[in-house]
Design a protein around this motif. Sequence first.
Motif, PDB file in Angstrom:
ATOM      1  N   PHE A 196      -3.438  -9.040  -5.155  1.00 53.65           N
ATOM      2  CA  PHE A 196      -3.798  -9.723  -6.398  1.00 53.65           C
ATOM      3  C   PHE A 196      -5.306  -9.769  -6.562  1.00 53.65           C
ATOM      4  O   PHE A 196      -5.829  -9.562  -7.661  1.00 53.65           O
ATOM      5  N   GLN A 197      -6.013 -10.032  -5.478  1.00 58.61           N
ATOM      6  CA  GLN A 197      -7.475 -10.124  -5.541  1.00 58.61           C
ATOM      7  C   GLN A 197      -8.108  -8.798  -5.940  1.00 58.61           C
ATOM      8  O   GLN A 197      -9.095  -8.762  -6.694  1.00 58.61           O
ATOM      9  N   GLN A 198      -7.564  -7.701  -5.444  1.00 57.07           N
ATOM     10  CA  GLN A 198      -8.153  -6.397  -5.761  1.00 57.07           C
ATOM     11  C   GLN A 198      -7.559  -5.760  -7.010  1.00 57.07           C
ATOM     12  O   GLN A 198      -7.968  -4.662  -7.413  1.00 57.07           O
ATOM     13  N   GLY A 199      -6.611  -6.451  -7.637  1.00 58.52           N
ATOM     14  CA  GLY A 199      -6.075  -5.965  -8.910  1.00 58.52           C
ATOM     15  C   GLY A 199      -5.031  -4.879  -8.795  1.00 58.52           C
ATOM     16  O   GLY A 199      -4.736  -4.195  -9.786  1.00 58.52           O
ATOM     17  N   SER A 200      -4.423  -4.730  -7.618  1.00 61.82           N
ATOM     18  CA  SER A 200      -3.394  -3.702  -7.462  1.00 61.82           C
ATOM     19  C   SER A 200      -1.993  -4.233  -7.742  1.00 61.82           C
ATOM     20  O   SER A 200      -1.051  -3.461  -7.876  1.00 61.82           O
ATOM     21  N   ASP A 235       0.837  -1.206   0.000  1.00 63.49           N
ATOM     22  CA  ASP A 235       0.000   0.000   0.000  1.00 63.49           C
ATOM     23  C   ASP A 235       0.872   1.257   0.000  1.00 63.49           C
ATOM     24  O   ASP A 235       0.607   2.210  -0.739  1.00 63.49           O
ATOM     25  N   ILE A 236       1.901   1.253   0.840  1.00 67.54           N
ATOM     26  CA  ILE A 236       2.809   2.398   0.917  1.00 67.54           C
ATOM     27  C   ILE A 236       3.505   2.611  -0.417  1.00 67.54           C
ATOM     28  O   ILE A 236       3.654   3.744  -0.897  1.00 67.54           O
ATOM     29  N   ASN A 288       1.786   6.910  -6.472  1.00 69.60           N
ATOM     30  CA  ASN A 288       0.549   7.592  -6.863  1.00 69.60           C
ATOM     31  C   ASN A 288      -0.187   6.823  -7.957  1.00 69.60           C
ATOM     32  O   ASN A 288      -0.646   7.398  -8.949  1.00 69.60           O
ATOM     33  N   VAL A 289      -0.288   5.508  -7.757  1.00 63.13           N
ATOM     34  CA  VAL A 289      -0.995   4.645  -8.705  1.00 63.13           C
ATOM     35  C   VAL A 289      -1.897   3.690  -7.930  1.00 63.13           C
ATOM     36  O   VAL A 289      -1.693   3.442  -6.741  1.00 63.13           O
ATOM     37  N   SER A 290      -2.883   3.142  -8.606  1.00 63.82           N
ATOM     38  CA  SER A 290      -3.762   2.158  -7.975  1.00 63.82           C
ATOM     39  C   SER A 290      -3.272   0.737  -8.215  1.00 63.82           C
ATOM     40  O   SER A 290      -3.733  -0.200  -7.557  1.00 63.82           O
TER      41      SER A 290
END
Length: 213
Positions: free
Chosen positions: A96-100, A23-24, A30-32
């Motif tokens: 991986f599940q949330q596509g990040s 997350d950090i 500055n990307v998802s």
Amino acid sequence: MSKKILDTVVLRVMSFAHPRGIDILLEALNVSSAQFPAEIYNRDENSRPLEEDDEGLSELAMGLRGAQRKIQQLPPRQTLRERTWLRNSQQLPRHFQQGSLIVEPLTVEELYEREILQEKYPKCDKGEAACLVLAKRYQGLAVFLSSDKKACQVAKELGIPYLTLPDILKAWVEQKQPTREEFDALVKGIFAAKFDLKKSFSDLDELRQGLQN
């Protein structure tokens, strides 16, 4: 916005260093989401028993398996660091599940290009070469560990923009203004993940002093 392509060691350090390390990393960039080739990581650490060798597995999978083996072989008091790494790495499936975090396999032509890069630049390993090829595909920005790595020198020769882990830490501080406690927790984890920030980041203490308690 150009895609951000992660190298193995950046992904390993940030997933091992802190429970929110990925997350950090994404916040600082500055990307998802961020991409990397299958050579970097392909969620394949459990594809064969630990007793078997790691040949052909992705680089991060080999790191995860190495930590698991050490935990199996040594008393608990001698594997506190490895246990922390694996506990923090449990963040990976969520991303991986949330596509990040996205695996982008190289094409046949790109695999050939990766091999050519490895032959031309012998100190550039398979994962780094694959990262550079993928960054070239997307005209993206590659993210490496430190500026003195051979991969950064190769990226410069190829005209591929890149960031290093010190760049990421500085961007996180500037954008998110963490507390000193939060900053110290991440830095401690990065050192524990076997990356010496002070060797490539001369103003680490100055960066910390600018934060609030």
